[in-house]
Motif scaffolding. Structure first.
Motif, mmCIF file in Angstrom:
data_model
loop_
_atom_site.group_PDB
_atom_site.id
_atom_site.type_symbol
_atom_site.label_atom_id
_atom_site.label_comp_id
_atom_site.label_asym_id
_atom_site.label_seq_id
_atom_site.Cartn_x
_atom_site.Cartn_y
_atom_site.Cartn_z
ATOM 1 N N GLY A 81 0.843 -1.195 0.000
ATOM 2 C CA GLY A 81 0.000 0.000 0.000
ATOM 3 C C GLY A 81 0.877 1.244 0.000
ATOM 4 N N LYS A 82 0.332 2.329 -0.519
ATOM 5 C CA LYS A 82 1.120 3.563 -0.654
ATOM 6 C C LYS A 82 1.790 3.987 0.646
ATOM 7 N N ASP A 83 1.062 3.839 1.764
ATOM 8 C CA ASP A 83 1.567 4.353 3.031
ATOM 9 C C ASP A 83 2.557 3.396 3.707
ATOM 10 N N VAL A 84 2.744 2.197 3.156
ATOM 11 C CA VAL A 84 3.698 1.286 3.797
ATOM 12 C C VAL A 84 4.854 0.920 2.860
ATOM 13 N N ILE A 85 5.029 1.697 1.806
ATOM 14 C CA ILE A 85 6.219 1.532 0.967
ATOM 15 C C ILE A 85 7.435 1.963 1.768
ATOM 16 N N ASN A 86 8.503 1.176 1.688
ATOM 17 C CA ASN A 86 9.743 1.537 2.382
ATOM 18 C C ASN A 86 10.778 2.023 1.363
ATOM 19 N N PRO A 87 10.964 3.349 1.283
ATOM 20 C CA PRO A 87 11.873 3.896 0.264
ATOM 21 C C PRO A 87 13.341 3.566 0.547
ATOM 22 N N LYS A 88 13.640 3.106 1.761
ATOM 23 C CA LYS A 88 15.035 2.802 2.091
ATOM 24 C C LYS A 88 15.474 1.451 1.534
ATOM 25 N N MET A 89 14.492 0.641 1.135
ATOM 26 C CA MET A 89 14.833 -0.693 0.626
ATOM 27 C C MET A 89 14.658 -0.741 -0.888
ATOM 28 N N ALA A 90 15.602 -1.430 -1.543
ATOM 29 C CA ALA A 90 15.509 -1.591 -2.996
ATOM 30 C C ALA A 90 14.235 -2.353 -3.354
ATOM 31 N N THR A 91 13.847 -3.269 -2.454
ATOM 32 C CA THR A 91 12.644 -4.082 -2.700
ATOM 33 C C THR A 91 11.439 -3.505 -1.964
#
Length: 607
Positions: A81-91
């Motif tokens: 979901g948009k609010d649980v994307i982790n931008p620090k991880m490549a995956t």
RNA sequence: GGGGACGUAGUUCAGUUGGUCAGAAUGCUGCCCUGUCACGGCAGAGGUCGCGGGUUCGAGCCCCGUCGUCCCCGCCA
């Protein structure tokens, strides 16, 4: 069960795919009926979700999973979901929803976690090296090492070099470092030696007509360790027939360029060259760090009158240098610094001159200005910025009636050169000359040439090899007969490659003529018989049509150290040894059985 | 061979002048928790203060020795 993807490769575009991931549990986050496992492998980390409602069996398994367990996650890739994307991880845009989780192997609670940011002390890391090597940083270091070795192989191969292996068990030759010895079972009382370098073998390969040889070769030297020295280390070793120095330089510049491209670094080639003499005069060392301004020779500015007035020894050199951007020093800081400099100058043969005080005195104000001007000029050459009041100027003078040691000019140059480096290190946070700036200036390569051929051995009071016994002298010095008349002035066709003040490698054009070789041995006071005893088989080989040849060897470990930004060789060697040459993981060296010793005809004198 | 720094819980560290100084964080164990990603909450276990000796009424702290790790000099043709 086959791995479909690694833990570092799934992206948003893979959403909906059925996948099997295998890896180590990096972290586990238990939210009751929802459990997250981060799976880690060499390629990266992927989040796996176990939902009690969707798959109670997988969820139950995940409750038992612990850090460093090896697990298989079978499931579907789902967009987060948009609010649980982790931008620090490549995956971080996806996660794997497991419908099945298999624990392939459990793990004891590790003494430290490879997932931890703060790393354990080195003793623990080395003992549990397999855990340490799971850390992404170590995996990256070894990846870079692999890729550099590969780039070097490809480059040299394309240039016509053959990779040829040479023996690990060979004959001890009496020069150089202490040998590691291997006892012979078949020949009581006799020993092989592990090679300090493949030197003689690579020269014999040239005599054998192999034309161009290289090897990524393990070398062994039983000497005390340093941060950049291990008892076994790896050299990029090469040799070629019919070379000029420049031929060797071009090959090295070529593969270094390829090697540095591995991490995306651009370097400028050809590298600048400097003779050994100039290196000593301007930097006081044979491996100058060009990231810092050179020393400035102020000898001629100190007239006999000035020297008498300022209590400075006549004749001997006066040297100055600048440490950039140190900032204003308080009176106390300046005093402390001066006394520190005096302390490091030690035996009081040299002294530090207070330029600030000089300037306040009418008699010496002109001299002070002249010194500042000269130092400023050198700094301009260095960074086009010129001298600012916040740079630290240091001038070192020889004291009158000094110890005999200081009468040796070389000693003075080296001492001041050392001081230049010590102070630069002390103020490195201020001038940041050692920090990477992300351009080609980060890597100051340098060829140092024309090393002296002979070196005075103060202990035996004889001339000895400065390089190794097969290094060719300059033709000019041979013709001029300096071998006999003035050994000190004979230059060797030997060269070092230096990067940021670190010796990366060393090589030479070799002697290929027996008469010259004989001349060298005679100059060293070595009889034919003695030479034969030491290097017999090689001298034999020399007589059967030896082509002119030369080469070089570069420390692979040190190159990787620079490329990874590591501060110790241990960070770029999978299984290194401690400062006392111990392998903490394998617990080597170790005692062996009586039986083994008997077979080898060895009896220890001390248990 | 010489000089320096360090050694306290699994780990990283704090510990004042020798006198509640056996501490913190993290990890670990148990319980709770459906959107965490260094998850969070509650509870708990965990120590030969590297080792040996000495000084002292009393030593993690002072002294001597020793072992280990790291850095430097010597050494590394």
């Amino acid at each position: 069960m086959t791995r479909t993807h690694t833990c570092g490769e799934l992206r948003a575009s893979d959403a909906g795919k059925s996948v099997v991931l295998l890896g180590w549990v990096n972290r586990r986050r238990d939210h009751g009926s929802l459990i997250f496992l981060d799976l880690r492998d060499r390629y990266g980390i992927t989040q796996v979700v176990m939902d009690n409602e969707l798959s109670p069996v997988a969820h139950a398994k995940a409750e038992h999973a612990r850090p460093e367990y090896v697990v298989a996650a079978i499931g579907k890739v789902r967009l987060r979901g948009k609010d649980v994307i982790n931008p620090k991880m490549a995956t971080g845009e996806i996660e794997v929803v497991a419908n099945e989780l298999r624990i392939l192997n459990d793990a004891k609670v590790p003494p430290f976690s490879p997932a931890e940011e703060a790393i354990a002390n080195e003793e623990v890391r080395l003992k549990y090296r397999y855990l340490d090597l799971r850390r992404p940083e170590m995996q990256r270091n070894l990846e870079i090492r692999h890729k550099v070795a590969l780039a070097v192989r490809e480059y040299l191969s394309a240039q016509g070099f053959f990779e040829i292996e040479t023996p690990f068990m060979t004959r001890s030759t009496p020069e150089g470092a202490r040998d590691y010895l291997v006892p012979s079972r078949v020949h009581p009382g006799e020993f092989y030696a592990l090679p300090q370098s493949p030197q003689i073998f690579k020269q014999i390969l040239m005599i054998s007509g192999m034309d161009r040889y290289f090897q990524i070769a393990r070398c062994f030297r039983d000497e005390d360790l340093r941060a950049d020295r291990q008892p076994e280390f790896t050299q990029i070793d090469l040799e070629m027939t019919f070379p000029q120095q420049e031929t060797v330089f071009a090959v090295v510049e070529g593969f270094l360029k390829a090697a540095f491209e591995v991490t995306g670094e651009q370097i400028r080639a050809p590298f600048p060259r400097m003779t050994y003499d100039e290196a000593i005069r301007r930097y006081g060392i044979d491996k100058p760090d060009l990231r810092l301004p050179a020393m400035v020779d102020l000898t001629s500015d100190f007239t006999p009158e000035l020297r008498t007035a300022l209590k400075i020894e006549q004749e001997l050199p006066v040297l100055g240098f600048t440490v950039p951007r140190v900032g204003e020093l308080s009176g106390t800081a300046r005093k402390a610094l001066t006394s520190d400099i005096r302390a490091s100058l030690g035996d009081s043969a040299l002294d530090v001159l207070d330029i600030a005080r000089l300037r306040t005195n009418d008699t010496f104000a002109g001299l002070a200005d002249k010194i500042s001007e000269k130092l400023s000029d050198e700094l301009k050459v260095f960074d086009e910025r010129g001298l600012a009041s916040r740079d630290l100027n240091v001038v070192i003078t020889p004291k009158p009636g000094v110890a005999a040691q200081a009468k040796d000019r070389l000693w003075i140059y080296k001492k001041v050169g050392q001081l230049r480096l010590d102070l630069a290190k002390r103020f490195q946070d201020k001038h940041s000359a050692f920090e990477k700036k992300g351009n080609a200036d980060d890597y100051k390569f340098l060829w140092v040439t024309d090393f002296p051929f002979f070196e005075w051995d103060g202990q035996t009071h004889t001339w000895t090899f400065a390089h190794h016994p097969f290094t060719s002298p300059h033709e000019d010095d041979l013709i001029a007969g300096r071998m006999e008349s003035d050994p000190e002035a004979v230059r060797a066709l030997a060269y070092d490659i230096v990067l940021n003040g670190m010796e990366l490698g060393s090589g030479s054009i070799r002697i290929h003529r027996q008469d010259v070789q004989g001349q060298i041995f005679r100059a060293l006071g070595m009889s034919d018989e003695e030479a034969r005893l030491r290097f017999g088989f090689f001298l034999d080989a020399l007589q059967y049509g030896t082509p002119p040849h030369g080469g070089i060897a570069l420390g692979l470990d040190r190159i990787i150290m620079i490329l990874t930004g590591a501060t110790s060789l241990r960070e770029v060697i999978a299984f290194p040894k401690t400062a006392k040459a111990i392998d903490l993981m394998a617990d080597a060296p170790s005692q062996v059985s009586e039986q083994q010793l008997r077979e080898l005809h060895i009896r220890p004198t001390k248990a």
